[in-house]
Design a protein around this motif. Structure first.
Motif, PDB file in Angstrom:
ATOM      1  N   HIS A 159      -5.056   0.274  -3.670  1.00 52.90           N
ATOM      2  CA  HIS A 159      -5.880   0.913  -2.631  1.00 52.90           C
ATOM      3  C   HIS A 159      -7.025  -0.024  -2.246  1.00 52.90           C
ATOM      4  CE1 HIS A 159      -7.346   1.794  -6.612  1.00 52.90           C
ATOM      5  NE2 HIS A 159      -8.492   2.228  -6.157  1.00 52.90           N
ATOM      6  N   SER A 160      -7.616   0.240  -1.080  1.00 48.35           N
ATOM      7  CA  SER A 160      -8.561  -0.752  -0.525  1.00 48.35           C
ATOM      8  C   SER A 160      -9.958  -0.703  -1.145  1.00 48.35           C
ATOM      9  CB  SER A 160      -8.690  -0.537   0.983  1.00 48.35           C
ATOM     10  OG  SER A 160      -9.430   0.646   1.254  1.00 48.35           O
ATOM     11  N   ASN A 184     -14.802  14.980   2.249  1.00 53.98           N
ATOM     12  CA  ASN A 184     -14.829  15.728   0.998  1.00 53.98           C
ATOM     13  C   ASN A 184     -14.373  17.167   1.210  1.00 53.98           C
ATOM     14  OD1 ASN A 184     -15.470  15.719  -1.844  1.00 53.98           O
ATOM     15  ND2 ASN A 184     -17.221  17.003  -1.352  1.00 53.98           N
ATOM     16  N   TRP A 197      -6.889   9.774   8.986  1.00 56.27           N
ATOM     17  CA  TRP A 197      -7.278  11.009   8.277  1.00 56.27           C
ATOM     18  C   TRP A 197      -8.801  11.170   8.329  1.00 56.27           C
ATOM     19  CZ3 TRP A 197      -5.464  15.443   6.443  1.00 56.27           C
ATOM     20  CH2 TRP A 197      -4.111  15.561   6.152  1.00 56.27           C
ATOM     21  N   GLY A 222     -10.711  17.168   1.831  1.00 56.43           N
ATOM     22  CA  GLY A 222      -9.965  16.927   0.590  1.00 56.43           C
ATOM     23  C   GLY A 222      -9.892  18.173  -0.272  1.00 56.43           C
ATOM     24  N   TYR A 274       0.814  -1.220   0.000  1.00 55.57           N
ATOM     25  CA  TYR A 274       0.000   0.000   0.000  1.00 55.57           C
ATOM     26  C   TYR A 274       0.851   1.274   0.000  1.00 55.57           C
ATOM     27  CZ  TYR A 274      -3.555   3.337   1.566  1.00 55.57           C
ATOM     28  OH  TYR A 274      -4.396   4.423   1.672  1.00 55.57           O
ATOM     29  N   PHE A 307      -1.643   2.375   5.991  1.00 59.00           N
ATOM     30  CA  PHE A 307      -3.094   2.269   5.809  1.00 59.00           C
ATOM     31  C   PHE A 307      -3.836   2.819   7.036  1.00 59.00           C
ATOM     32  CE2 PHE A 307      -7.010  -0.319   6.298  1.00 59.00           C
ATOM     33  CZ  PHE A 307      -7.696   0.200   5.215  1.00 59.00           C
ATOM     34  N   SER A 366     -10.677  14.332   9.750  1.00 62.36           N
ATOM     35  CA  SER A 366     -11.643  15.131   8.972  1.00 62.36           C
ATOM     36  C   SER A 366     -12.896  15.421   9.804  1.00 62.36           C
ATOM     37  CB  SER A 366     -12.115  14.380   7.718  1.00 62.36           C
ATOM     38  OG  SER A 366     -11.050  14.047   6.915  1.00 62.36           O
ATOM     39  N   ASP A 425     -19.142   7.298  -2.265  1.00 66.43           N
ATOM     40  CA  ASP A 425     -18.604   7.420  -0.902  1.00 66.43           C
ATOM     41  C   ASP A 425     -18.718   8.858  -0.385  1.00 66.43           C
ATOM     42  OD1 ASP A 425     -16.484   8.912  -1.988  1.00 66.43           O
ATOM     43  OD2 ASP A 425     -15.011   7.315  -1.818  1.00 66.43           O
ATOM     44  N   ALA A 426     -19.565   9.662  -1.020  1.00 63.21           N
ATOM     45  CA  ALA A 426     -19.692  11.081  -0.650  1.00 63.21           C
ATOM     46  C   ALA A 426     -19.809  11.229   0.867  1.00 63.21           C
ATOM     47  CB  ALA A 426     -20.918  11.677  -1.328  1.00 63.21           C
ATOM     48  N   ASP A 427     -18.939  12.031   1.423  1.00 65.79           N
ATOM     49  CA  ASP A 427     -18.867  12.173   2.874  1.00 65.79           C
ATOM     50  C   ASP A 427     -18.451  13.615   3.156  1.00 65.79           C
ATOM     51  OD1 ASP A 427     -17.837  10.325   5.558  1.00 65.79           O
ATOM     52  OD2 ASP A 427     -17.038  12.344   5.317  1.00 65.79           O
ATOM     53  N   LEU A 485     -12.390   0.699   0.132  1.00 66.50           N
ATOM     54  CA  LEU A 485     -13.334   0.476   1.238  1.00 66.50           C
ATOM     55  C   LEU A 485     -14.186   1.700   1.560  1.00 66.50           C
ATOM     56  CD1 LEU A 485     -11.112  -1.720   3.571  1.00 66.50           C
ATOM     57  CD2 LEU A 485     -13.339  -2.371   2.635  1.00 66.50           C
ATOM     58  N   VAL A 487      -6.562  20.525  -1.085  1.00 70.48           N
ATOM     59  CA  VAL A 487      -6.065  20.756  -2.446  1.00 70.48           C
ATOM     60  C   VAL A 487      -6.045  22.252  -2.764  1.00 70.48           C
ATOM     61  CG1 VAL A 487      -6.614  20.452  -4.886  1.00 70.48           C
ATOM     62  CG2 VAL A 487      -6.765  18.499  -3.341  1.00 70.48           C
ATOM     63  N   LEU A 504     -17.343   2.107   4.099  1.00 64.74           N
ATOM     64  CA  LEU A 504     -17.255   2.891   5.342  1.00 64.74           C
ATOM     65  C   LEU A 504     -18.351   3.950   5.373  1.00 64.74           C
ATOM     66  CD1 LEU A 504     -13.393   3.323   5.606  1.00 64.74           C
ATOM     67  CD2 LEU A 504     -14.862   2.422   7.421  1.00 64.74           C
ATOM     68  N   LEU A 562     -20.221  11.023  -6.102  1.00 69.29           N
ATOM     69  CA  LEU A 562     -19.465   9.954  -5.432  1.00 69.29           C
ATOM     70  C   LEU A 562     -20.408   9.038  -4.660  1.00 69.29           C
ATOM     71  CD1 LEU A 562     -16.512  11.907  -3.717  1.00 69.29           C
ATOM     72  CD2 LEU A 562     -16.232  10.071  -5.389  1.00 69.29           C
TER      73      LEU A 562
HETATM   74  C1  LIG Z   1     -10.867  16.399  -3.410  1.00 67.75           C
HETATM   75  C2  LIG Z   1     -11.073  15.166  -2.562  1.00 67.75           C
HETATM   76  C3  LIG Z   1     -12.366  14.771  -2.208  1.00 67.75           C
HETATM   77  C4  LIG Z   1     -12.570  13.630  -1.418  1.00 67.75           C
HETATM   78  N1  LIG Z   1     -13.857  13.266  -1.100  1.00 67.75           N
HETATM   79  C5  LIG Z   1     -14.055  12.175  -0.316  1.00 67.75           C
HETATM   80  C6  LIG Z   1     -15.378  11.769   0.044  1.00 67.75           C
HETATM   81  O1  LIG Z   1     -16.378  12.415  -0.294  1.00 67.75           O
HETATM   82  N2  LIG Z   1     -15.513  10.635   0.779  1.00 67.75           N
HETATM   83  C7  LIG Z   1     -14.432   9.903   1.201  1.00 67.75           C
HETATM   84  O2  LIG Z   1     -14.630   8.887   1.882  1.00 67.75           O
HETATM   85  N3  LIG Z   1     -13.190  10.285   0.914  1.00 67.75           N
HETATM   86  C8  LIG Z   1     -12.957  11.389   0.161  1.00 67.75           C
HETATM   87  N4  LIG Z   1     -11.674  11.746  -0.150  1.00 67.75           N
HETATM   88  C9  LIG Z   1     -10.547  11.006   0.451  1.00 67.75           C
HETATM   89  C10 LIG Z   1      -9.996   9.839  -0.387  1.00 67.75           C
HETATM   90  O3  LIG Z   1      -9.804  10.232  -1.703  1.00 67.75           O
HETATM   91  C11 LIG Z   1     -10.910   8.618  -0.372  1.00 67.75           C
HETATM   92  O4  LIG Z   1     -11.267   8.293   0.946  1.00 67.75           O
HETATM   93  C12 LIG Z   1     -10.181   7.417  -0.985  1.00 67.75           C
HETATM   94  O5  LIG Z   1      -9.822   7.700  -2.308  1.00 67.75           O
HETATM   95  C13 LIG Z   1     -11.079   6.222  -0.937  1.00 67.75           C
HETATM   96  O6  LIG Z   1     -10.497   5.139  -1.598  1.00 67.75           O
HETATM   97  P1  LIG Z   1     -10.009   3.871  -0.786  1.00 67.75           P
HETATM   98  O7  LIG Z   1     -11.086   3.383   0.105  1.00 67.75           O
HETATM   99  O8  LIG Z   1      -9.442   2.917  -1.772  1.00 67.75           O
HETATM  100  O9  LIG Z   1      -8.872   4.510   0.097  1.00 67.75           O
HETATM  101  P2  LIG Z   1      -7.605   3.884   0.783  1.00 67.75           P
HETATM  102  O10 LIG Z   1      -6.413   4.549   0.214  1.00 67.75           O
HETATM  103  O11 LIG Z   1      -7.623   2.415   0.743  1.00 67.75           O
HETATM  104  O12 LIG Z   1      -7.739   4.406   2.285  1.00 67.75           O
HETATM  105  C14 LIG Z   1      -8.484   3.684   3.273  1.00 67.75           C
HETATM  106  C15 LIG Z   1      -9.528   4.557   3.913  1.00 67.75           C
HETATM  107  O13 LIG Z   1      -8.912   5.647   4.592  1.00 67.75           O
HETATM  108  C16 LIG Z   1      -9.730   6.816   4.481  1.00 67.75           C
HETATM  109  N5  LIG Z   1      -8.997   7.832   3.723  1.00 67.75           N
HETATM  110  C17 LIG Z   1      -8.063   7.643   2.769  1.00 67.75           C
HETATM  111  N6  LIG Z   1      -7.605   8.825   2.323  1.00 67.75           N
HETATM  112  C18 LIG Z   1      -8.273   9.778   3.007  1.00 67.75           C
HETATM  113  C19 LIG Z   1      -8.252  11.187   2.987  1.00 67.75           C
HETATM  114  N7  LIG Z   1      -7.410  11.869   2.205  1.00 67.75           N
HETATM  115  N8  LIG Z   1      -9.081  11.858   3.818  1.00 67.75           N
HETATM  116  C20 LIG Z   1      -9.911  11.200   4.648  1.00 67.75           C
HETATM  117  N9  LIG Z   1      -9.979   9.848   4.709  1.00 67.75           N
HETATM  118  C21 LIG Z   1      -9.170   9.150   3.898  1.00 67.75           C
HETATM  119  C22 LIG Z   1     -10.967   6.418   3.690  1.00 67.75           C
HETATM  120  O14 LIG Z   1     -11.985   6.103   4.592  1.00 67.75           O
HETATM  121  C23 LIG Z   1     -10.501   5.190   2.921  1.00 67.75           C
HETATM  122  O15 LIG Z   1     -11.534   4.317   2.595  1.00 67.75           O
HETATM  123  C24 LIG Z   1     -11.442  12.885  -0.950  1.00 67.75           C
HETATM  124  C25 LIG Z   1     -10.160  13.291  -1.308  1.00 67.75           C
HETATM  125  C26 LIG Z   1      -9.966  14.412  -2.108  1.00 67.75           C
HETATM  126  C27 LIG Z   1      -8.568  14.811  -2.489  1.00 67.75           C
END
Ligand SMILES: Cc1cc2nc3c(=O)[nH]c(=O)nc-3n(C[C@H](O)[C@H](O)[C@H](O)COP(=O)(O)OP(=O)(O)OC[C@H]3O[C@@H](n4cnc5c(N)ncnc54)[C@H](O)[C@@H]3O)c2cc1C
Length: 465
Positions: A231-232, A369, A269, A372, A219, A263, A273, A363-365, A234, A376, A238, A361
Motif C-alpha cells: 500500500h502507498s 473515517n 473512494w 469506513g 497493488y 490505485f 467519501s 491521517d484522521a479524516d 500516502l 463496516v 493527503l 490516526l
Molecule cells: C474503519 C475505517 C476507518 C478509516 N479511517 C480513515 C481515516 O480517518 N482517514 C483516511 O484517510 N482513511 C481512512 N480509512 C480508509 C483507508 O483505510 C485509508 O485511507 C488507507 O488505509 C490509507 O493507507 P494508504 O495511504 O496506504 O492507502 P492506499 O491503499 O495506498 O490507498 C491510496 C489512497 O486512497 C484513499 N483510500 C484508500 N482506501 C480508502 C477508503 N476505503 N476510503 C476512502 N479513501 C481511501 C486514501 O486517501 C489512500 O491514501 C478508513 C477505513 C476504515 C475501514
C-alpha cells in the motif's frame, strides 16, 4: 507596491499544485497565513503532532522560495478580518475544504469579506473534483460507489498548477505568533515511535509517491496483506495536503506505464467519501440507513479497554490496535477487521470506535473515517451487508498467513508457529509452552467466543431487519 493577498493555509501544506498560492503569487505579494481554529472540530492528539511537524516543514519550504508562513489562532471568522485590516490586504484566497460546517462557515465568511470590498477567490485543492460536480443527471448525489466512480472517470480532472518556485511577501510582516505558540505538540513526548516512522513534509510525500510508483503494479493483488508493504502509505500526506490528489491522479494515469487503475479507484473512494459527507452531513454521527437507529448496542467498559489496548485475544485485531497506538496508522484491511470486531463481535457503537480512530490516526479524516466505519458496520450507503461478519481468525490466516504482521506488533506471540499464531487459544499446551505464551498471563484469552458473538450480532440485526 500592490496590496497583498492573504492566502489561508489549511490542508494544503505544499508548493506543488497549490492553486490558491499559485494564483495569488502571480498577482503580487502574498501573506500565507495559518489560523489554528478548533471551534468547529478538534483534531486528535496524534493528528496535532503530525500537523505540527508538517507546518514546521512547510514554513521552511515557503521561506526557501522567499515567502513566509504566519500563525494565529482562534475563530477564523473573527481572526481573519483583523489580519485583512492589519495588512491592508485587498484579497483573500483559499483552497476549499468540504466538511459541511467548515464549508458553510467559509461561504459566509467569503460573503462578509466581499461585502467589505475584499476580493475573495476559492479554488479546488483538496479533491479530484468538487463534490457538486459528480451527481446524477437530476442533481441527486450518488449513493453507490461504482456509479460515482464511473461518472468521475468520464469527467476531466484539471491538471495540477505549476509548482511555486518563488514568491514575494510584503515588506513588513509582523510574525505575531510562532508555530510553538499553537501548542500542537503534546507536553509528554509519547510520539517517539511516530517520529521514527513518519517523515513529515512535501518532499517526503513525493518520495513516497515515487517509491510507490515502483510497486503500483502489485497493488491490486498485494494491498490487502498488511505485512507486504504494497500500500502507498500516502493517506497521512493527503490529509495535510503535503501531496495533491490531482498530482497523484495525473502522475499515475499518465506517467506510469503500469496497471494503476486499482490505485486510482481508491483515490476516488476518497472523493466519494467527501461527496457523501457533503450531501449527508449527519454521516459522522448517525447511521445512513434509518433502521440502524433502533439497533441495540452494548456498553461494556472491559471490552472497550481490551479493544483500544490491543488485548482482545484476537491477535490480528490486537496487532492493528497496537500499530495504531504506536504509529498513528493502521493498514486498511486491518482497519476493517478491527472495526468489524468492535461493532459486531463486541456490539460497541461504531461511533465510539470512529471517535477513537479520529483521536489516534495521523491521517484522521472525518469523511473517510465515517465512510469506513459505516461501511463496516453495515449502516452506510453501499456498505458491506450487516450479516457479513468477518471471522477475525480466518481473515488473519488469509491476509497474514505466516503471522508476520502479528509478530511485529504482538511480540509476546513472536515464537508461536504460524499454524496457531492466529488463534493462540486453539493451540495445544505444549505449543504454547514452547512459544512462551501463557494465556491469561502474558496474552489474553479471547474476550468473546467468535461463534457466540457472531450469533449474538445476527440476532440483534434480526430485530431491526
Ligand atoms: C474503519 C475505517 C476507518 C478509516 N479511517 C480513515 C481515516 O480517518 N482517514 C483516511 O484517510 N482513511 C481512512 N480509512 C480508509 C483507508 O483505510 C485509508 O485511507 C488507507 O488505509 C490509507 O493507507 P494508504 O495511504 O496506504 O492507502 P492506499 O491503499 O495506498 O490507498 C491510496 C489512497 O486512497 C484513499 N483510500 C484508500 N482506501 C480508502 C477508503 N476505503 N476510503 C476512502 N479513501 C481511501 C486514501 O486517501 C489512500 O491514501 C478508513 C477505513 C476504515 C475501514
Amino acid at each position: 507596491m500592490n496590496k497583498p493577498t492573504i492566502v489561508l493555509i489549511r490542508q494544503d501544506l505544499r508548493l506543488h499544485d497549490h492553486p490558491a498560492l499559485y494564483h495569488a503569487s502571480k498577482e503580487g505579494p502574498v501573506i500565507p497565513l495559518y489560523i489554528h481554529d478548533e471551534s468547529l472540530s478538534q483534531p486528535g492528539e496524534a493528528r496535532k503532532w503530525w500537523l505540527h511537524r508538517n507546518l514546521e516543514h512547510y514554513q521552511k519550504s515557503l521561506e526557501a522560495i522567499g515567502g513566509c508562513l504566519l500563525f494565529d489562532e482562534g475563530k477564523l471568522e473573527e481572526v481573519l478580518p483583523k489580519w485583512v485590516k492589519k495588512t491592508e490586504a485587498a484579497a483573500v484566497y483559499w483552497n476549499r475544504l468540504y466538511d459541511p460546517d467548515t464549508f458553510e462557515r467559509d461561504k459566509k465568511l467569503a460573503e462578509e469579506l466581499a461585502a467589505d470590498g475584499i476580493k475573495v477567490k476559492t479554488f479546488e485543492g483538496t479533491l479530484l473534483l468538487p463534490p457538486w460536480k459528480i451527481t446524477k443527471a437530476d442533481g441527486a448525489p450518488y449513493k453507490v460507489y461504482t456509479s460515482y466512480y464511473k461518472a468521475l472517470r468520464k469527467a476531466e480532472i484539471p491538471k495540477p498548477v505549476p509548482t511555486l518556485k518563488s514568491m514575494s511577501v510584503p515588506e513588513i510582516v509582523d510574525m505575531h505568533m510562532q508555530l510553538a505558540d499553537l501548542r500542537l505538540l503534546p507536553e509528554i513526548s509519547w510520539y517517539k515511535i511516530m517520529e521514527k516512522v513518519w517523515d513529515p513534509g512535501e518532499k517526503a510525500a513525493l518520495k513516497r509517491m515515487k517509491r510507490f510508483s515502483n510497486r503500483v503494479q502489485d497493488y491490486d493483488e498485494g494491498r490487502d496483506y498488511p505485512a507486504a508493504g504494497i500500500h502507498s502509505t500516502l493517506s497521512p500526506y493527503l490529509s495535510v495536503g503535503a501531496v495533491s490528489v490531482r498530482s497523484l491522479f495525473h502522475h499515475f494515469t499518465e506517467k506510469i506505464e503500469k496497471q494503476t487503475e486499482p490505485f486510482i479507484k481508491q483515490l476516488i473512494w476518497r472523493d466519494f467519501s467527501y461527496s457523501v459527507l457533503m450531501h449527508f452531513p449527519q454521516s459522522p454521527e448517525e447511521p445512513l440507513h434509518e433502521k440502524f437507529k433502533a439497533f441495540q448496542w452494548e456498553e461494556n467498559a472491559a471490552h472497550w479497554e481490551s479493544w483500544i489496548k490491543g488485548r482482545t485475544g484476537y491477535p490480528i485485531v490486537d496487532a492493528g490496535m497496537r500499530e495504531l497506538w504506536a504509529t498513528g496508522f493502521m493498514h486498511n484491511r486491518v482497519r476493517m477487521i478491527a472495526a468489524s470486531f468492535l461493532s459486531k463481535h463486541l456490539l460497541i457503537p461504531w461511533q465510539k470506535g470512529a471517535d477513537w480512530f479520529m483521536d489516534t490516526l495521523i491521517d484522521a479524516d472525518t469523511a473517510n473515517n465515517s465512510m469506513g466505519w459505516q461501511w463496516v458496520a453495515g449502516s452506510g450507503f453501499d456498505s458491506s451487508p450487516y450479516f457479513r461478519i468477518f471471522n477475525p481468525t480466518l481473515q488473519s490466516e488469509k491476509f497474514d498467513g505466516e503471522g508476520e504482521y502479528i509478530r511485529m506488533w504482538v511480540p509476546e506471540l513472536k515464537d508461536m508457529p504460524s499454524k496457531y499464531i492466529h488463534s493462540p487459544s486453539a493451540a495445544p499446551d505444549d505449543v504454547l509452552e514452547e512459544a512462551g505464551v501463557k494465556l491469561g498471563v502474558n496474552y489474553p484469552h479471547p474476550v468473546v467466543d467468535h461463534k457466540a458473538a457472531r450469533q449474538r450480532a445476527l440476532d440483534r440485526f434480526e430485530k431491526i431487519k
